[in-house]
Motif scaffolding. Structure first.
Motif, PDB file in Angstrom:
ATOM      1  N   ASP A  89     -29.053   2.345 -11.193  1.00 57.74           N
ATOM      2  CA  ASP A  89     -29.101   2.951  -9.790  1.00 57.74           C
ATOM      3  C   ASP A  89     -30.186   2.033  -8.959  1.00 57.74           C
ATOM      4  N   THR A 143     -32.711   2.406  -6.060  1.00 58.76           N
ATOM      5  CA  THR A 143     -33.367   3.472  -4.787  1.00 58.76           C
ATOM      6  C   THR A 143     -34.446   2.839  -3.837  1.00 58.76           C
ATOM      7  N   THR A 144     -34.473   3.473  -2.910  1.00 59.93           N
ATOM      8  CA  THR A 144     -35.508   2.952  -1.936  1.00 59.93           C
ATOM      9  C   THR A 144     -36.234   4.143  -1.474  1.00 59.93           C
ATOM     10  N   GLU A 145     -37.619   4.230  -1.892  1.00 62.37           N
ATOM     11  CA  GLU A 145     -38.390   5.109  -1.504  1.00 62.37           C
ATOM     12  C   GLU A 145     -39.611   4.883  -0.799  1.00 62.37           C
ATOM     13  N   SER A 153     -38.820  -0.255  -3.430  1.00 60.35           N
ATOM     14  CA  SER A 153     -37.274  -0.202  -3.905  1.00 60.35           C
ATOM     15  C   SER A 153     -37.571  -0.628  -5.285  1.00 60.35           C
ATOM     16  N   LYS A 194     -33.222   1.751 -11.189  1.00 57.22           N
ATOM     17  CA  LYS A 194     -33.543   2.728 -12.441  1.00 57.22           C
ATOM     18  C   LYS A 194     -32.074   2.538 -13.474  1.00 57.22           C
TER      19      LYS A 194
END
Length: 66
Positions: free
Chosen positions: A38, A40-42, A46, A49
């Protein structure tokens, strides 16, 4: 970044049409078999995962083996 080897590497492309690709070598492919990758961008950045890895162990499982 090293070159992709058709003999030694496997290339996976995202199914969502984004064009994202993940390249894995044979030893990593065996360790991550059955997992999902996966992206993800937080706020902190980025990252990729690895989720749902059936080969992963927890600290509890390791403690039971002692």
């Amino acid at each position: 970044m090293s070159a992709v080897s058709a003999e030694d590497d496997t290339v996976f492309e995202a199914s969502n049409g984004s064009g994202a690709k993940v390249v894995m070598d044979e030893p990593s492919l065996e360790l991550l078999k059955g997992s999902q990758v996966d992206f993800t961008t937080e706020l902190i950045g980025s990252q990729f995962k690895i989720v749902g890895n059936p080969a992963a162990t927890t600290l509890e499982a390791l403690a039971e083996d002692l």
